[in-house]
Design a protein around this motif. Sequence first.
Motif, PDB file in Angstrom:
ATOM      1  N   VAL A  54       0.840  -1.193   0.000  1.00  0.00           N
ATOM      2  CA  VAL A  54       0.000   0.000   0.000  1.00  0.00           C
ATOM      3  C   VAL A  54       0.880   1.250   0.000  1.00  0.00           C
ATOM      4  O   VAL A  54       1.876   1.317   0.719  1.00  0.00           O
ATOM      5  CB  VAL A  54      -0.970   0.001   1.213  1.00  0.00           C
ATOM      6  CG1 VAL A  54      -0.228  -0.046   2.535  1.00  0.00           C
ATOM      7  CG2 VAL A  54      -1.903   1.189   1.154  1.00  0.00           C
ATOM      8  N   ASP A  55       0.530   2.196  -0.866  1.00  0.00           N
ATOM      9  CA  ASP A  55       1.259   3.474  -0.915  1.00  0.00           C
ATOM     10  C   ASP A  55       0.250   4.611  -0.933  1.00  0.00           C
ATOM     11  O   ASP A  55      -0.927   4.391  -1.248  1.00  0.00           O
ATOM     12  CB  ASP A  55       2.157   3.512  -2.152  1.00  0.00           C
ATOM     13  CG  ASP A  55       1.368   3.570  -3.437  1.00  0.00           C
ATOM     14  OD1 ASP A  55       0.895   4.657  -3.789  1.00  0.00           O
ATOM     15  OD2 ASP A  55       1.221   2.485  -4.109  1.00  0.00           O
ATOM     16  N   ASP A  56       0.736   5.813  -0.605  1.00  0.00           N
ATOM     17  CA  ASP A  56      -0.132   6.986  -0.649  1.00  0.00           C
ATOM     18  C   ASP A  56       0.308   7.936  -1.761  1.00  0.00           C
ATOM     19  O   ASP A  56       0.317   9.155  -1.595  1.00  0.00           O
ATOM     20  CB  ASP A  56      -0.168   7.707   0.699  1.00  0.00           C
ATOM     21  CG  ASP A  56       1.231   8.063   1.193  1.00  0.00           C
ATOM     22  OD1 ASP A  56       2.217   7.755   0.471  1.00  0.00           O
ATOM     23  OD2 ASP A  56       1.349   8.644   2.273  1.00  0.00           O
ATOM     24  N   GLY A  57       0.704   7.326  -2.870  1.00  0.00           N
ATOM     25  CA  GLY A  57       1.125   8.099  -4.035  1.00  0.00           C
ATOM     26  C   GLY A  57      -0.060   8.739  -4.736  1.00  0.00           C
ATOM     27  O   GLY A  57      -1.167   8.816  -4.182  1.00  0.00           O
ATOM     28  N   ILE A  58       0.134   9.152  -5.960  1.00  0.00           N
ATOM     29  CA  ILE A  58      -0.912   9.893  -6.676  1.00  0.00           C
ATOM     30  C   ILE A  58      -2.018   8.980  -7.192  1.00  0.00           C
ATOM     31  O   ILE A  58      -3.032   9.457  -7.694  1.00  0.00           O
ATOM     32  CB  ILE A  58      -0.292  10.683  -7.861  1.00  0.00           C
ATOM     33  CG1 ILE A  58       0.315   9.710  -8.872  1.00  0.00           C
ATOM     34  CG2 ILE A  58       0.715  11.696  -7.354  1.00  0.00           C
ATOM     35  CD1 ILE A  58       0.785  10.402 -10.140  1.00  0.00           C
ATOM     36  N   ILE A  78      -2.053 -18.789  -7.025  1.00  0.00           N
ATOM     37  CA  ILE A  78      -1.540 -17.415  -6.887  1.00  0.00           C
ATOM     38  C   ILE A  78      -2.507 -16.449  -7.568  1.00  0.00           C
ATOM     39  O   ILE A  78      -2.996 -16.711  -8.665  1.00  0.00           O
ATOM     40  CB  ILE A  78      -0.139 -17.299  -7.528  1.00  0.00           C
ATOM     41  CG1 ILE A  78       0.819 -18.340  -6.906  1.00  0.00           C
ATOM     42  CG2 ILE A  78       0.421 -15.886  -7.375  1.00  0.00           C
ATOM     43  CD1 ILE A  78       2.113 -18.503  -7.667  1.00  0.00           C
ATOM     44  N   SER A  79      -2.764 -15.346  -6.908  1.00  0.00           N
ATOM     45  CA  SER A  79      -3.641 -14.317  -7.491  1.00  0.00           C
ATOM     46  C   SER A  79      -3.267 -12.948  -6.905  1.00  0.00           C
ATOM     47  O   SER A  79      -2.554 -12.878  -5.893  1.00  0.00           O
ATOM     48  CB  SER A  79      -5.113 -14.623  -7.205  1.00  0.00           C
ATOM     49  OG  SER A  79      -5.356 -14.613  -5.805  1.00  0.00           O
ATOM     50  N   TYR A  80      -3.726 -11.896  -7.553  1.00  0.00           N
ATOM     51  CA  TYR A  80      -3.488 -10.556  -6.997  1.00  0.00           C
ATOM     52  C   TYR A  80      -4.606  -9.626  -7.444  1.00  0.00           C
ATOM     53  O   TYR A  80      -5.305  -9.874  -8.428  1.00  0.00           O
ATOM     54  CB  TYR A  80      -2.120 -10.024  -7.437  1.00  0.00           C
ATOM     55  CG  TYR A  80      -2.041  -9.562  -8.872  1.00  0.00           C
ATOM     56  CD1 TYR A  80      -2.169  -8.207  -9.201  1.00  0.00           C
ATOM     57  CD2 TYR A  80      -1.833 -10.476  -9.909  1.00  0.00           C
ATOM     58  CE1 TYR A  80      -2.089  -7.784 -10.521  1.00  0.00           C
ATOM     59  CE2 TYR A  80      -1.751 -10.066 -11.216  1.00  0.00           C
ATOM     60  CZ  TYR A  80      -1.878  -8.722 -11.520  1.00  0.00           C
ATOM     61  OH  TYR A  80      -1.797  -8.298 -12.829  1.00  0.00           O
ATOM     62  N   THR A  81      -4.767  -8.548  -6.668  1.00  0.00           N
ATOM     63  CA  THR A  81      -5.755  -7.500  -6.983  1.00  0.00           C
ATOM     64  C   THR A  81      -5.100  -6.137  -6.848  1.00  0.00           C
ATOM     65  O   THR A  81      -4.184  -5.954  -6.026  1.00  0.00           O
ATOM     66  CB  THR A  81      -6.972  -7.593  -6.036  1.00  0.00           C
ATOM     67  OG1 THR A  81      -6.526  -7.383  -4.684  1.00  0.00           O
ATOM     68  CG2 THR A  81      -7.673  -8.943  -6.145  1.00  0.00           C
ATOM     69  N   ILE A  82      -5.532  -5.186  -7.665  1.00  0.00           N
ATOM     70  CA  ILE A  82      -5.053  -3.805  -7.587  1.00  0.00           C
ATOM     71  C   ILE A  82      -6.273  -2.903  -7.397  1.00  0.00           C
ATOM     72  O   ILE A  82      -7.244  -3.008  -8.150  1.00  0.00           O
ATOM     73  CB  ILE A  82      -4.285  -3.397  -8.856  1.00  0.00           C
ATOM     74  CG1 ILE A  82      -3.070  -4.321  -9.065  1.00  0.00           C
ATOM     75  CG2 ILE A  82      -3.833  -1.939  -8.774  1.00  0.00           C
ATOM     76  CD1 ILE A  82      -2.313  -4.049 -10.348  1.00  0.00           C
ATOM     77  N   SER A  83      -6.209  -2.049  -6.400  1.00  0.00           N
ATOM     78  CA  SER A  83      -7.338  -1.144  -6.132  1.00  0.00           C
ATOM     79  C   SER A  83      -6.814   0.172  -5.561  1.00  0.00           C
ATOM     80  O   SER A  83      -5.622   0.301  -5.253  1.00  0.00           O
ATOM     81  CB  SER A  83      -8.314  -1.807  -5.147  1.00  0.00           C
ATOM     82  OG  SER A  83      -7.654  -2.081  -3.908  1.00  0.00           O
ATOM     83  N   GLY A 127      -3.721   6.870  -3.160  1.00  0.00           N
ATOM     84  CA  GLY A 127      -2.691   5.880  -3.437  1.00  0.00           C
ATOM     85  C   GLY A 127      -3.239   4.583  -4.042  1.00  0.00           C
ATOM     86  O   GLY A 127      -4.339   4.547  -4.586  1.00  0.00           O
ATOM     87  N   THR A 128      -2.452   3.528  -3.894  1.00  0.00           N
ATOM     88  CA  THR A 128      -2.779   2.233  -4.525  1.00  0.00           C
ATOM     89  C   THR A 128      -2.582   1.106  -3.518  1.00  0.00           C
ATOM     90  O   THR A 128      -1.619   1.125  -2.734  1.00  0.00           O
ATOM     91  CB  THR A 128      -1.894   1.994  -5.757  1.00  0.00           C
ATOM     92  OG1 THR A 128      -2.013   3.110  -6.643  1.00  0.00           O
ATOM     93  CG2 THR A 128      -2.293   0.723  -6.479  1.00  0.00           C
TER      94      THR A 128
END
Length: 599
Positions: free
Chosen positions: A530-534, A573-578, A585-586
């Motif tokens: 987790v980041d607090d980028g743009i 294996i799996s991943y999610t982006i939100s 951020g992301t």
Amino acid sequence: MPNRLKIVILFLLFPLLMVAQDSIKTKVSESSVSKKAKEVEETLAKSNPEATADKYVELAKELEKKEAYAKAEDYLKRALPIYQKQKNKEKIASTTRFIAQIQEKQKKYKEAISNYQSASEETIDAGYSRVNSNDASRLQNSNPSVQSEYLESNVKILEKEGNLEAAAEVYKQKAVVDLKSENKSRAIENYEKAIAVSKDKPEEILKLKSEISKVYASDNEVEKAIEITKNTISDAEKLGSIAQQIEQQQTLASLYFQNKNDDKGVLVLEETYRLALKNGRTFDAKKAMLALSDYYRKRGNETKAIELYDQFLNDFDRMVLADSSLVDAKIFQVTEEKIKQLEKERALKDELITKKNKFNYVLIGSVILMLILLGLIAKALFSIKTKNKKIALQSLRREMNPHFIFNSLNSVNQFIAQNKELEANKYLTSYSNLMRNMMESSNKDFITLTNEVEQIKKYLALEHLRFQDKFNYEITIDDKTETDSILVPNMLIQPHLENAIWHGLRYRETIGNLKVTFVEENNFIKVSIVDDGIGFEKSKELKTENQKVHESRGLNNVQERISLLNDLYHQQISYTISNGTDGVGTLVNLYFLKTTKII
């Protein structure tokens, strides 16, 4: 002339009668043989091989008692292959010994020796094996004293085993050997021993007594022979054995003639003729008639001899009709033909079954061979496919990020241009350590979580050195997670960290935060980045065309590797982006099976 014509006709007819009757009378009537032959026929019709073999042996025993040794041997040889096919060692041994005994009685000594030896090898019981071995050795040695020693050994073994019937037969053999060496007293002694162990076989005792009588007669002790023969006739009469009674009366007549007591001899022969005539014993009546005729001719009484012939011819039709042995012989002959026909049918059936089975085996073998070949081809194709997937996975894993290398070198160049030699050296050192770790693990699809975390730390430290005014980072691992034993995919987390830094955090005007968390959820390891980028939406607006292509390739690389890992190692294996918390951020969540061993 009429009398002479009758005599000619009589002697033309009698050979036909002789075929149908025994040359030596025994206790066994031909009806017993016919009965056993019928039983053989029945078992053949029912296609019961083992029962058929047993009936062959029983029929052979009856034929042996009639001294039809050739036929007995033939039926035993039909039974033996059936027992051999069924691997019945006990019956193989007993039948082989029986064949040897029959062959010995036919003076076929070479074949008998071979079968005694085979029986010895097949017999499980050590005692009976020794008996067969002794018999083989006995036939190979012509010395009567040596033969007697082997027989004595057999008697001891058989009496110990309680086989009195076989012991009686050996005593008879000993008596025959004694007669060869002219030891008549010992021969009589052995016959008497045979009688002693044949208590339950009265007709066998009659035969043995008859043999003793013959020994006395051969030693000119005719009175003793006559006395024994009279007793034997009396025993046969009590037993109801007409065959033995007639045979012993013929012997008694011969003894009277030998003792010069012709009148008694003639009376006995006449009684024998009447007894044979009464009981339909055609051949016995003929034998008695010929003995009487011979007696009268020698004394010149041709008229009396012709009268006997006439009387016999007058009684001939009635005797033939009353003689059941002729009917039995015909029944046996017909039954034998049926047996032969059934055996041919069975052999043909077995041949057809064998051919069918052979075809089936060839067909099944061909199918199995084809399946094996297809299996090998499928295995080879699967192996090639798996190998190709592993090569593809390795290629994807080793595909270094050109953008990352370019930026790293550009950063070093920037440090040098700004005369920041210390930072440049520090950066190159960290970069080389990271590259070394990546190269060392580049051929591994999975590494321990400890090693993966170590690589992430080095990578983040390197990026932080370059963008230290852009972000801070934190790595958190659940305390209960055993990082040294858990395996995770190699270099699958790093691309997401790179995206968080290069496409989110570096565009911030203030210092941002990057947090990596490892926790266990059920049977999975959950990695949260987790980041607090743009954020990835705003990041897309700021990207150049080259950056868009690079990011797309990076995500495709990750997706292809996940697909290959799931396929090859049955992973999930799996991943999610939100978007991150409050839309800032992301947030990337990756899920790995909690794996400790890769197959």
